[in-house]
Write an enzyme that holds these catalytic residues in place. Structure first.
Site, PDB file in Angstrom:
ATOM      1  N   ASP A   1       0.762  -1.190  -0.022  1.00 36.54           N
ATOM      2  CA  ASP A   1      -0.054  -0.032   0.092  1.00 36.54           C
ATOM      3  C   ASP A   1       0.791   1.294   0.054  1.00 36.54           C
ATOM      4  O   ASP A   1       2.095   1.228   0.101  1.00 36.54           O
ATOM      5  CB  ASP A   1      -0.923   0.078   1.213  1.00 36.54           C
ATOM      6  CG  ASP A   1      -0.451  -0.487   2.370  1.00 36.54           C
ATOM      7  OD1 ASP A   1       1.037  -0.715   2.606  1.00 36.54           O
ATOM      8  OD2 ASP A   1      -1.176  -0.629   3.446  1.00 36.54           O
TER       9      ASP A   1
ATOM     10  N   ASN B   1      -7.367  -3.032  13.970  1.00 41.64           N
ATOM     11  CA  ASN B   1      -8.862  -3.584  13.576  1.00 41.64           C
ATOM     12  C   ASN B   1      -8.995  -4.676  12.650  1.00 41.64           C
ATOM     13  O   ASN B   1     -10.227  -4.938  12.000  1.00 41.64           O
ATOM     14  CB  ASN B   1      -9.622  -2.189  13.274  1.00 41.64           C
ATOM     15  CG  ASN B   1      -8.811  -1.766  11.664  1.00 41.64           C
ATOM     16  OD1 ASN B   1      -8.081  -2.379  11.098  1.00 41.64           O
ATOM     17  ND2 ASN B   1      -9.430  -0.734  11.373  1.00 41.64           N
TER      18      ASN B   1
ATOM     19  N   HIS C   1      -7.044  -5.064   9.864  1.00 45.07           N
ATOM     20  CA  HIS C   1      -6.795  -4.581   8.494  1.00 45.07           C
ATOM     21  C   HIS C   1      -5.589  -5.304   8.089  1.00 45.07           C
ATOM     22  O   HIS C   1      -4.704  -5.518   8.924  1.00 45.07           O
ATOM     23  CB  HIS C   1      -6.841  -3.308   8.095  1.00 45.07           C
ATOM     24  CG  HIS C   1      -5.728  -2.364   8.792  1.00 45.07           C
ATOM     25  ND1 HIS C   1      -5.910  -0.830   9.212  1.00 45.07           N
ATOM     26  CD2 HIS C   1      -4.368  -2.401   8.795  1.00 45.07           C
ATOM     27  CE1 HIS C   1      -4.978  -0.516   9.466  1.00 45.07           C
ATOM     28  NE2 HIS C   1      -3.959  -1.451   9.372  1.00 45.07           N
TER      29      HIS C   1
ATOM     30  N   GLU D   1      -9.505  -2.032   5.115  1.00 39.93           N
ATOM     31  CA  GLU D   1     -10.323  -1.637   6.268  1.00 39.93           C
ATOM     32  C   GLU D   1     -11.642  -2.392   6.486  1.00 39.93           C
ATOM     33  O   GLU D   1     -11.956  -3.064   5.749  1.00 39.93           O
ATOM     34  CB  GLU D   1     -10.621  -0.270   6.403  1.00 39.93           C
ATOM     35  CG  GLU D   1      -9.503   0.772   6.214  1.00 39.93           C
ATOM     36  CD  GLU D   1      -8.814   0.934   7.411  1.00 39.93           C
ATOM     37  OE1 GLU D   1      -8.698   0.017   8.205  1.00 39.93           O
ATOM     38  OE2 GLU D   1      -8.378   2.047   7.903  1.00 39.93           O
TER      39      GLU D   1
END
Ligand code: GLP
Length: 243
Positions: free
Chosen positions: A67, A136, A138, A143
């Site tokens: 990313d 979380n 990811h 996400e």
């Protein structure tokens, strides 16, 4: 899914680096999928040491990163390009022409994503994908959501991710709100996946992602379906699960 218990962060980093170096030794022209974040920093440092000791040769290796923040240029010290250069690329004999990240400075999201999909396809496929794990759940910047996105896409970062990443920026306002990330299908197409995770603050998400339901609400849970996943986790990160 194979879970390897490491004593602490340093032990995790050594074990993960040894798995990556084995991959490079077995296939010098391999394609590595690489990750950023604080967790893999020690892994990269160990790989640099192995290179300096003459045990590793990166000259044939191709890399594709997961990313990149949208809107940060390569000179920005918070860009993932800068991170990779700083932690690995500038310290080993990798050919920079064979290192790839999404183009964070391409404002046209559709173009940036399509270009990166073509780059990944042209490598012939990832042999070993390194991953960290967000609080979380990811992976990359995929996400929590309603679906698993297939290929490279532009994401709006969640408030919790922006809050978690603000420690690297002068202020929360400077944290980019969007990023380009490899999709879940692409990650799942890697022949082998190596996920590193450390610290008690990740213990509950480790339990949820790898011992809970497979759901896009916890994107990493999809890894339960991959046939060759190695998780190298330290004792603190495994403190909520029994091994
Ligand atoms: C970042 C990255 C991820 C990384 C995750 C965890 O936002 N996009 O690739 O795995 O968050 O980061 P850390 O290792 O610092 O906890």
């Amino acid at each position: 899914m194979k879970i390897i218990k490491a004593k602490d962060y340093d032990d995790m980093s050594r074990k993960a680096a040894n798995i990556i170096s084995a991959q490079i030794i077995m296939k010098p022209s391999c394609v590595l999928g690489l990750a950023t974040g604080s967790t893999p920093i020690g892994t990269y440092a160990r790989l640099v040491e192995q290179y300096q000791q003459g045990d590793l040769d990166f000259s044939g290796v191709t890399t594709v990163n997961l990313d990149e923040y949208k809107g940060l240029n390569r000179e920005n010290d918070q860009s993932y390009y800068y991170f990779m250069n700083d932690n690995l690329f500038s310290k080993v004999n990798i050919d920079l022409k064979k290192t790839f990240l999404p183009d964070g400075m391409e404002p046209d999201a559709k173009k940036a994503c399509e270009d990166y999909n073509r780059v990944i396809a042209a490598t012939g496929g990832v042999d070993l994908q390194l991953l960290g794990l967000g609080h979380n759940g990811h992976i990359g910047f995929n996400e929590p959501g309603e679906v698993f996105e297939a290929e490279t896409h532009c994401v709006d970062l969640t408030e919790s991710t922006i809050a978690a990443n603000k420690r690297f920026f002068a202020s929360e306002e400077e944290v980019p709100r969007q990023a380009y990330t490899m999709g879940i299908k692409t990650i799942m197409q890697a022949k082998k996946i190596l996920l590193v995770v450390s610290g008690a603050d990740k213990a509950s998400i480790v339990k949820e992602a790898f011992y809970g339901a497979i759901t896009p609400r916890v994107q990493a849970s999809v890894l339960q379906l991959h046939k060759d996943v190695i998780i190298v986790a330290d004792e603190a990160a495994l403190s909520e699960v029994c091994l």
